[in-house]
Structure formats: structure tokens, C-alpha cells
Design a protein around this motif. Structure first.
Motif, short mmCIF file in Angstrom:
data_model
loop_
_atom_site.label_atom_id
_atom_site.label_comp_id
_atom_site.label_asym_id
_atom_site.label_seq_id
_atom_site.Cartn_x
_atom_site.Cartn_y
_atom_site.Cartn_z
N ALA A 136 8.50 4.87 0.23
CA ALA A 136 9.29 3.81 -0.38
C ALA A 136 8.57 2.47 -0.25
O ALA A 136 8.49 1.68 -1.20
N ILE A 137 8.03 2.22 0.94
CA ILE A 137 7.28 0.98 1.17
C ILE A 137 6.05 0.94 0.26
O ILE A 137 5.75 -0.07 -0.38
N ALA A 138 5.35 2.07 0.19
CA ALA A 138 4.14 2.13 -0.64
C ALA A 138 4.47 1.95 -2.12
O ALA A 138 3.71 1.30 -2.86
N THR A 139 5.59 2.50 -2.57
CA THR A 139 5.97 2.36 -3.98
C THR A 139 6.26 0.91 -4.31
O THR A 139 5.86 0.40 -5.37
N CYS A 156 13.09 4.58 -5.73
CA CYS A 156 12.35 5.70 -6.32
C CYS A 156 11.48 6.38 -5.26
O CYS A 156 11.45 7.62 -5.15
N GLY A 157 10.76 5.57 -4.48
CA GLY A 157 9.93 6.14 -3.42
C GLY A 157 10.74 6.78 -2.33
O GLY A 157 10.39 7.85 -1.80
N LEU A 158 11.85 6.15 -1.97
CA LEU A 158 12.70 6.66 -0.89
C LEU A 158 13.32 8.01 -1.23
O LEU A 158 13.36 8.92 -0.39
N LEU A 159 13.81 8.16 -2.45
CA LEU A 159 14.62 9.32 -2.80
C LEU A 159 13.86 10.42 -3.53
O LEU A 159 14.44 11.48 -3.81
N HIS A 160 12.59 10.21 -3.85
CA HIS A 160 11.91 11.18 -4.72
C HIS A 160 11.83 12.57 -4.09
O HIS A 160 11.81 13.57 -4.81
N ASP A 161 11.80 12.66 -2.77
CA ASP A 161 11.72 13.96 -2.10
C ASP A 161 13.04 14.36 -1.44
O ASP A 161 13.04 15.27 -0.58
N ILE A 162 14.14 13.73 -1.78
CA ILE A 162 15.40 14.03 -1.11
C ILE A 162 15.83 15.48 -1.35
O ILE A 162 16.62 16.05 -0.59
N ILE A 209 15.23 6.90 -11.21
CA ILE A 209 15.26 7.65 -9.95
C ILE A 209 15.34 9.14 -10.22
O ILE A 209 14.69 9.95 -9.54
N VAL A 210 16.13 9.52 -11.21
CA VAL A 210 16.20 10.94 -11.60
C VAL A 210 14.81 11.43 -11.98
O VAL A 210 14.36 12.50 -11.55
N ASP A 211 14.10 10.65 -12.80
CA ASP A 211 12.76 11.04 -13.24
C ASP A 211 11.78 11.12 -12.06
O ASP A 211 10.94 12.03 -12.00
N ALA A 215 9.95 14.68 -11.54
CA ALA A 215 8.63 14.81 -12.17
C ALA A 215 7.48 14.23 -11.37
O ALA A 215 6.38 14.04 -11.91
N HIS A 216 7.66 13.97 -10.06
CA HIS A 216 6.60 13.29 -9.33
C HIS A 216 5.39 14.18 -9.03
O HIS A 216 4.40 13.71 -8.46
N HIS A 217 5.44 15.45 -9.41
CA HIS A 217 4.26 16.31 -9.30
C HIS A 217 3.69 16.67 -10.68
O HIS A 217 2.80 17.51 -10.77
N ASP A 218 4.21 16.04 -11.71
CA ASP A 218 3.82 16.37 -13.08
C ASP A 218 3.01 15.23 -13.68
O ASP A 218 3.56 14.21 -14.11
N LEU A 219 1.68 15.39 -13.72
CA LEU A 219 0.83 14.34 -14.27
C LEU A 219 1.17 14.03 -15.72
O LEU A 219 0.94 12.92 -16.20
N GLY A 220 1.74 15.01 -16.41
CA GLY A 220 2.12 14.78 -17.79
C GLY A 220 3.25 13.79 -17.94
O GLY A 220 3.50 13.28 -19.05
N ALA A 221 3.95 13.50 -16.84
CA ALA A 221 5.06 12.55 -16.89
C ALA A 221 4.67 11.17 -16.39
O ALA A 221 5.51 10.29 -16.21
N SER A 222 3.36 10.95 -16.19
CA SER A 222 2.92 9.70 -15.58
C SER A 222 3.01 8.50 -16.52
O SER A 222 2.68 7.38 -16.13
N ASP A 223 3.46 8.72 -17.76
CA ASP A 223 3.70 7.57 -18.62
C ASP A 223 4.95 6.82 -18.18
O ASP A 223 5.16 5.67 -18.56
N SER A 224 5.78 7.46 -17.36
CA SER A 224 6.94 6.79 -16.76
C SER A 224 6.46 5.93 -15.60
O SER A 224 5.77 6.41 -14.69
N THR A 225 6.81 4.65 -15.60
CA THR A 225 6.38 3.75 -14.53
C THR A 225 6.87 4.24 -13.17
O THR A 225 6.13 4.21 -12.19
N ALA A 226 8.12 4.69 -13.12
CA ALA A 226 8.67 5.17 -11.85
C ALA A 226 7.88 6.35 -11.31
O ALA A 226 7.53 6.40 -10.12
N VAL A 227 7.60 7.32 -12.18
CA VAL A 227 6.85 8.51 -11.76
C VAL A 227 5.44 8.12 -11.34
O VAL A 227 4.92 8.58 -10.31
N ARG A 228 4.80 7.27 -12.11
CA ARG A 228 3.43 6.85 -11.80
C ARG A 228 3.35 6.15 -10.44
O ARG A 228 2.46 6.44 -9.63
N LEU A 229 4.27 5.24 -10.19
CA LEU A 229 4.26 4.52 -8.91
C LEU A 229 4.48 5.46 -7.74
O LEU A 229 3.83 5.33 -6.69
#
Length: 281
Positions: A136-139, A156-162, A209-211, A215-229
Motif C-alpha cells: 500500500a505504501i509502495a503504491t 488498491c495496494g492494501l486490498l489487492h491481495d485480501i 479496487i475491484v480491478d 487483475a494484478h497478475h495480468d499484464l494485459g490489464a496494465s492499461d488500468s492505472t490501479a492495476v499498473r501501480l
């Protein structure tokens, strides 16, 4: 991202027989391991973007939940937020932090509360939570340093692996799930995206946050700012060294990556320094 997009592939037979099938059966109920979002966290989410928000109202609501109030004050006085004097009241903490940071911190408290009460998978869930706080801090640092504005970067960083915590909670009640087994860890890695996105949707969290969860392991979704960060934050917290092609896919170059790493290192060092200042000699 909707529920149909979160559908998973047919389970693969595993060494524990029906372990994956049982996990999916539980997840498909839509209720298994699903934590309840306290009212105070939902209100904080709504008020964070309201210029006319009533701080006193939020403080009173926080105080109606003594465990959350106590933990909120404890974290507000921790190394990450310490500013030279101890905060004594909930309202003072909200005023110091601001509504956006208060929202982030309350969700951190809620997430932390989901890590307790497990008999078999307590350490795994705790490790996942602590890694998520670092992410979360890094994001947030990435959003600021790399010129990718995202108001919900910390969440987004905090909850992505919840979803990891949710799956461990499901496994807590499945006798065939053995702590530390390679099969359990494989299934956590495979299904935590879907499990986390379902939590975010059940809590009616913003789509970013849903995204990030889904999708945080899907490089194809990296056009989303949240996913990319979140992807960049995962890399830096894992001390990974991505190549230029991977960085290009994530929208930055080598110089930006170095600048991000340096900023995150400074933020981490500052937090450790504050912790040392707060530790009695």
C-alpha cells in the motif's frame, strides 16, 4: 469487472484429492470466508470525497465500535503517522490525518481484524497482511513519483491481495488443507484474485479496487492505472529487478523505475526511523 468475468476454470485434480473442488464449492456459495464491512468503514469511504463531511459524525461512529476505535488510535500513533506527539482522541486523529488518510487507515484496521481468530493459518494470513501494508505504501509512492494520479492508490495496494486471507479462512474449516503444504499455497496463488475481487464487490468498493484485486497478475490489464501501480508496487516490495520490456509494458522506463525504488526506500527508512524514536530505551 463483473462476476461473470471472475469465473474460474475447471479445477485441476490435486494431490489432496478434492481440495480444489471443495475450495471452489465454498467460494461459489458467495459467503465462505467473506468478511463483513463495518459501518464505520463504509461511511469513511463515502465521506472521504465530501468537502462538507462532518468529522465529528465520523469520530462518533468510530467510537461506537470500541475495538476499531482502539486499533485506529493505535495505528494513528504508529511509526507511519507519528508526528512528535501522541493523539488522544478519535476526532483529533481524523483532523490530523484528513479524511482520505482516515479512510485508508480504517480499512487497514478492518483488514487487520480479519487476520485474527485463526488456529491453523494465523501466521500465513498475518504475513499476507504485513506484505499488503508495505505494498500500500509502495503504491501510494508510485502514484506520486511516477505521475500516475490515483486517489485510491493506498487502498488498491492494501486490498489487492485480501483474497489470500479469505482463502486461508476457508481452508481453516477444511481438514484436508494442511498449513504450509505446496498444494494449499498453489491454490491460494491461483484463486486469491477472484476471492479478493468478490470481497471488494461485496463491500461495494470502487471499480479501481475491484480491478486491482482481480487483475494484478495480468499484464494485459496494465492499461488500468490501479492495476499498473499495484504491479509496480509488488515488484518493488519483492525487491525484483524487471527488465526494460516489462517496465515498458507497465508504462515507465529504467530511470523512472530507479526513481521509484529510491523514493520507496526513503519512505521505508523514514517509517523505521519513526518507529525507533517511539521505542522506549
Amino acid at each position: 469487472m463483473n462476476e461473470q468475468e471472475l469465473a474460474v476454470a475447471d479445477p485441476v485434480p490435486d494431490s489432496d484429492g478434492n481440495l480444489e473442488r471443495e475450495l471452489l464449492k465454498q467460494l461459489n456459495t458467495g459467503r465462505a470466508g467473506l468478511p463483513v464491512l463495518p459501518q464505520v468503514a463504509g461511511l469513511a469511504l463515502r465521506l472521504a470525497g465530501d468537502r462538507n463531511a462532518n468529522v465529528a459524525e465520523l469520530a462518533r461512529l468510530v467510537e461506537t465500535d470500541p475495538p476499531i476505535a482502539a486499533r485506529f488510535l493505535s495505528v494513528a500513533n504508529s511509526a507511519l503517522y507519528f508526528r512528535g506527539f501522541v493523539i488522544g482522541s478519535t476526532q483529533a486523529a481524523i483532523v490530523r490525518l484528513g479524511l482520505a488518510r482516515t479512510r485508508d487507515l480504517l480499512f487497514q484496521v478492518v483488514y487487520s481484524n480479519t487476520t485474527v481468530g485463526l488456529k491453523r493459518f494465523q501466521s500465513e494470513v498475518r504475513v499476507s497482511f504485513e506484505r499488503s501494508v508495505s505494498c500500500a505504501i509502495a503504491t501510494r509512492v508510485a502514484s506520486q513519483v511516477l505521475g500516475m494520479p490515483l486517489e485510491l492508490s493506498y487502498m488498491c495496494g492494501l486490498l489487492h491481495d485480501i483474497g489470500e486471507a479469505r482463502i486461508y479462512r476457508v481452508f481453516e474449516h477444511i481438514a484436508a488443507a494442511t498449513p504450509g503444504s505446496p498444494e494449499v499455497e498453489r491454490l491460494v496463488r491461483k484463486h486469491h484474485n477472484r476471492a479478493g475481487a468478490e470481497i471488494a464487490m461485496a463491500w461495494h468498493l470502487p471499480s479501481e479496487i475491484v480491478d486491482a484485486c482481480a487483475a494484478h497478475h495480468d499484464l494485459g490489464a496494465s492499461d488500468s492505472t490501479a492495476v499498473r501501480l499495484v504491479m509496480l508496487a509488488d515488484l518493488v516490495t519483492q525487491a525484483a529487478e524487471p527488465d526494460s520490456d516489462q517496465l515498458f509494458t507497465l508504462g515507465i522506463n529504467d530511470a523512472q523505475w530507479r526513481r521509484f525504488k529510491e523514493a520507496f526506500a526513503r519512505e521505508s527508512a523514514t517509517s523505521r526511523q519513526r518507529m525507533a524514536q517511539m521505542t522506549p530505551v
